[in-house]
Design a protein around this motif. Structure first.
Motif, short mmCIF file in Angstrom:
data_model
loop_
_atom_site.label_atom_id
_atom_site.label_comp_id
_atom_site.label_asym_id
_atom_site.label_seq_id
_atom_site.Cartn_x
_atom_site.Cartn_y
_atom_site.Cartn_z
N ALA A 178 -8.54 4.96 3.36
CA ALA A 178 -7.48 3.97 3.59
C ALA A 178 -7.20 3.83 5.08
O ALA A 178 -6.98 2.71 5.57
CB ALA A 178 -6.22 4.38 2.84
N ALA B 276 -1.32 3.74 4.77
CA ALA B 276 -0.57 2.83 3.89
C ALA B 276 -0.94 1.38 4.17
O ALA B 276 -1.05 0.56 3.24
CB ALA B 276 0.93 3.04 4.06
N GLY C 184 -7.32 2.91 -6.72
CA GLY C 184 -7.02 3.31 -5.36
C GLY C 184 -8.19 3.77 -4.54
O GLY C 184 -9.34 3.36 -4.73
N ALA D 279 -1.77 -0.97 -4.23
CA ALA D 279 -2.86 0.01 -4.27
C ALA D 279 -2.36 1.32 -3.67
O ALA D 279 -1.51 1.31 -2.76
CB ALA D 279 -4.09 -0.48 -3.52
N ALA E 122 -4.27 0.81 2.53
CA ALA E 122 -4.11 0.65 1.08
C ALA E 122 -3.58 -0.73 0.74
O ALA E 122 -3.96 -1.34 -0.27
CB ALA E 122 -3.19 1.74 0.53
N ALA E 123 -2.69 -1.26 1.58
CA ALA E 123 -2.18 -2.62 1.36
C ALA E 123 -3.30 -3.65 1.51
O ALA E 123 -3.37 -4.62 0.75
CB ALA E 123 -1.05 -2.92 2.35
N GLY F 69 -9.76 -0.79 -5.44
CA GLY F 69 -9.10 -2.08 -5.34
C GLY F 69 -9.24 -2.96 -6.56
O GLY F 69 -8.75 -4.08 -6.57
N GLY G 159 0.84 -1.19 0.00
CA GLY G 159 0.00 0.00 0.00
C GLY G 159 0.87 1.23 0.00
O GLY G 159 1.86 1.31 0.74
N ASP H 292 0.67 5.37 0.49
CA ASP H 292 -0.17 6.45 1.01
C ASP H 292 0.50 7.78 0.72
O ASP H 292 1.65 8.01 1.12
CB ASP H 292 -0.35 6.28 2.52
CG ASP H 292 -0.83 7.56 3.20
OD1 ASP H 292 -1.82 8.14 2.71
OD2 ASP H 292 -0.21 7.98 4.21
N ALA I 86 -5.16 -3.63 -1.68
CA ALA I 86 -4.44 -4.40 -2.71
C ALA I 86 -4.67 -5.89 -2.53
O ALA I 86 -4.88 -6.63 -3.51
CB ALA I 86 -2.95 -4.06 -2.66
N ASP J 274 -3.37 5.30 -2.18
CA ASP J 274 -4.35 6.29 -1.76
C ASP J 274 -3.74 7.68 -1.86
O ASP J 274 -2.54 7.86 -1.71
CB ASP J 274 -4.84 6.02 -0.33
CG ASP J 274 -3.80 6.36 0.74
OD1 ASP J 274 -3.59 7.56 1.00
OD2 ASP J 274 -3.21 5.44 1.32
#
Length: 429
Positions: free
Chosen positions: A231, A411, A225, A74, A414-415, A200, A12, A14, A418, A76
Motif C-alpha cells: 500500500a 492509507a 485488500g 480497501a 489503500a485508497a 482491490g 483507504g 491502513d 479502492a 491493508d
C-alpha cells in the motif's frame, strides 16, 4: 456504463504496527482527509478488540461531507499477520503477528511440504504459522485461516474466506498461475484457506448496519485488500518497470517494479504480482535506527547540511545496530562496522550515510543480477526522504534520479486501490 463522478470519494484503511490510519481521496487522487488512532501495545495486548474498535473509530472520525460520497473502501494489514477463525468469524486464539517466528519449530514440516527456494521457507511466513497452529488443540475447531486485512474486510462486508494474492504470497499461493499449488491442495486443512482475488477486487457492499451507524452510502463497496508495504508503494504512484521506491525508515526497504519476477531465498528476495508487472525487493536491517542511535533529529539536520554530498567518505561502514542482516546480504551473523569513529561528528555521519547508500546501491544491483528490470528512477519514502544531502549522495552513487515520493502513507495507497477497484467495477456495469 455508470457515470464517473469527480466527486466520488474513496477510503483507504491502513493497519500498521503502531496504529490504524484512514485516508479519503477523490477520483483525481487528491488527498481530502486523513486521520487515525494509535495503539499502546504491551504484553498480552488485546489485538482483536483493538483492531475491531480501530476500524469503527476511524470510520466515525471521517467528516460527514466525505462520508456521504464514499464509493469504495480497501484495507491493508501487516504482511503475514494471521488469524484462526470459527464458523462465525470469531478468532479461536490471539492473532500471530507479522514478526512472530514461532514457525521455526515447524521448519522440518515446512521443508517436507514446500519446494526449495520458495518464499514460504521462513519462520515468519503465513504458512509456517498455519503449520504451527495445526499442532494445537484449537485447530480442530477452525473453519477459516485468514490474514489481518481479510478479517477487517469481513467486519465491513460480512463474507468470510476471501483474501488477496498480496497477502497470500507467504501462504504459498502461486501468483504466476493464479492458483494454490498441488502441494497445498493435497493437505487435509486446505479447506481452511481463503479464496484468492486480485487486490482491490470488489467484494460486497457495506453491511447495512455499518452503513447506517456511520452514515455511509449503503452502496459503498468493500474491496479485497493488500499488505501495508505494498500500500505504501501504491501511494507513490509508480507505474513503469524500472521505477522503484526506497523507504528510509528505521530499516532500509527497497521495492522495484520489474517486468519479470525474481525469487531468491538466499538473498532474501521475493516478488509480488502487481497487475502485469512484478514488485520485487528486499529489506535490510540497516537504516535510520542506526542514525537515531548516535544523533538527535536536530543534530542530523545540522550535521547533514555541513556535509559535501559530492565528496566520497573514506570510511567503510556497514551500519547495523546488532549482528545479522537480511538483504542484500542474507547472513544472520553479519557484523556491524561502525569503526573507526572520527572525532568530527560531521565526518562520522558522512560515513554512516555513505554506508547506507552503498547498501541501497548493492540492493538494486542484486535485484538486477537476479533478473529484475534495472532501476531507472527512485522515489524515497520514510523520514530519511527529507534529507537532501543524503539524497544527493544516493543519486551520485546510483546514477539515476532520486526524488522524494509525493505520497508515502499506506492509507493513501489503500485508497488508490479502492479507487482502482471501483473503476474496474463500473467499467463492467
Amino acid at each position: 456504463m455508470a457515470k464517473r463522478d469527480p466527486d466520488h470519494y474513496f477510503l483507504g484503511l491502513d493497519f500498521g504496527t503502531s496504529g490504524a490510519r484512514g485516508a479519503v481521496i477523490d477520483a483525481k487522487g487528491d488527498l481530502l482527509w486523513q486521520g487515525g488512532v494509535s495503539y499502546n501495545a504491551g504484553p498480552e495486548f488485546d489485538w482483536i478488540n483493538t483492531w475491531r474498535q480501530a476500524v469503527f473509530d476511524v470510520l466515525g472520525a471521517i467528516p460527514t461531507v466525505y462520508k456521504s460520497r464514499l464509493q469504495a473502501i480497501a484495507i491493508d494489514g501487516t504482511s503475514a499477520t494471521v488469524m484462526l477463525l470459527d464458523a462465525g468469524g470469531e478468532p479461536l486464539d490471539a492473532p500471530i503477528l507479522y514478526n512472530d517466528d514461532r514457525g521455526k519449530t515447524v521448519q522440518d514440516l515446512l521443508a517436507q511440504l514446500a519446494p526449495g527456494n520458495h518464499g514460504v521457507h521462513s519462520a515468519t511466513s503465513s504458512l509456517a504459522k498455519l503449520l504451527w497452529w495445526s499442532q494445537r488443540p484449537e485447530f480442530s475447531y477452525a473453519r477459516y485461516f485468514c490474514h489481518q486485512a481479510d478479517w477487517l474486510g469481513f467486519l465491513l462486508h460480512g463474507s468470510l474466506g476471501i483474501s488477496d494474492y498480496h497477502n497470500a504470497l507467504k501462504l504459498g499461493y502461486d501468483v504466476e498461475r493464479f492458483t494454490y499449488p498441488p502441494w497445498l491442495q493435497d493437505q487435509p486443512w486446505f479447506n481452511l484457506l481463503p479464496q484468492i482475488t486480485a487486490p482491490g477486487t470488489i467484494i460486497k457492499p457495506l453491511l447495512s448496519d455499518i452503513a447506517e451507524k456511520f452514515q455511509l452510502p449503503p452502496n459503498c463497496w468493500v474491496c479485497s485488500g493488500t499488505t501495508d508495504s505494498i500500500a505504501a508503494f501504491l501511494a507513490s504512484g509508480v507505474s513503469q518497470p524500472g521505477e522503484a521506491v526506497t523507504s528510509l525508515g528505521s530499516t532500509l526497504v527497497l521495492k522495484l517494479l520489474s517486468e519479470t519476477p525474481v525469487t531468491d531465498v538466499a538473498s532474501g528476495v521475493y516478488s509480488h504480482r502487481l497487475g502485469n508487472f512484478w514488485l520485487t525487493g528486499g529489506a535490510s536491517n540497516a537504516g535510520g535506527a542506526v542514525l537515531k542511535q548516535f544523533f538527535s533529529p536536530e543534530e542530523l539536520t545540522r550535521l547533514s547540511q555541513a556535509i559535501d554530498p559530492h565528496q566520497p567518505s573514506p570510511l567503510d561502514y556497514y551500519p547495523l545496530l546488532t549482528p545479522g542482516e537480511r538483504f542484500p546480504i542474507n547472513d544472520p551473523h553479519h557484523q556491524p562496522r561502525l569503526t573507526p569513529r572520527p572525532q568530527d561528528d560531521r565526518d562520522f555521519l558522512h560515513g554512516l550515510l555513505a554506508g547506507l547508500s552503498r547498501i541501497e546501491a548493492l540492493g538494486y544491483q542484486t535485484l538486477q543480477q537476479l533478473g529484475a528490470t534495472p532501476v531507472k528512477r527512485i522515489l524515497t519514502a520514510g523520514g530519511g526522504a527529507k534529507n537532501l544531502t543524503w539524497q544527493t549522495m544516493r543519486e551520485r552513487l546510483m546514477g539515476v534520479p532520486v526524488t522524494p515520493s509525493p505520497q508515502s502513507e499506506a492509507a493513501y495507497g489503500a485508497a488508490r486501490l479502492a479507487h482502482q477497484g471501483f473503476q474496474q467495477q463500473i467499467g463492467t456495469t
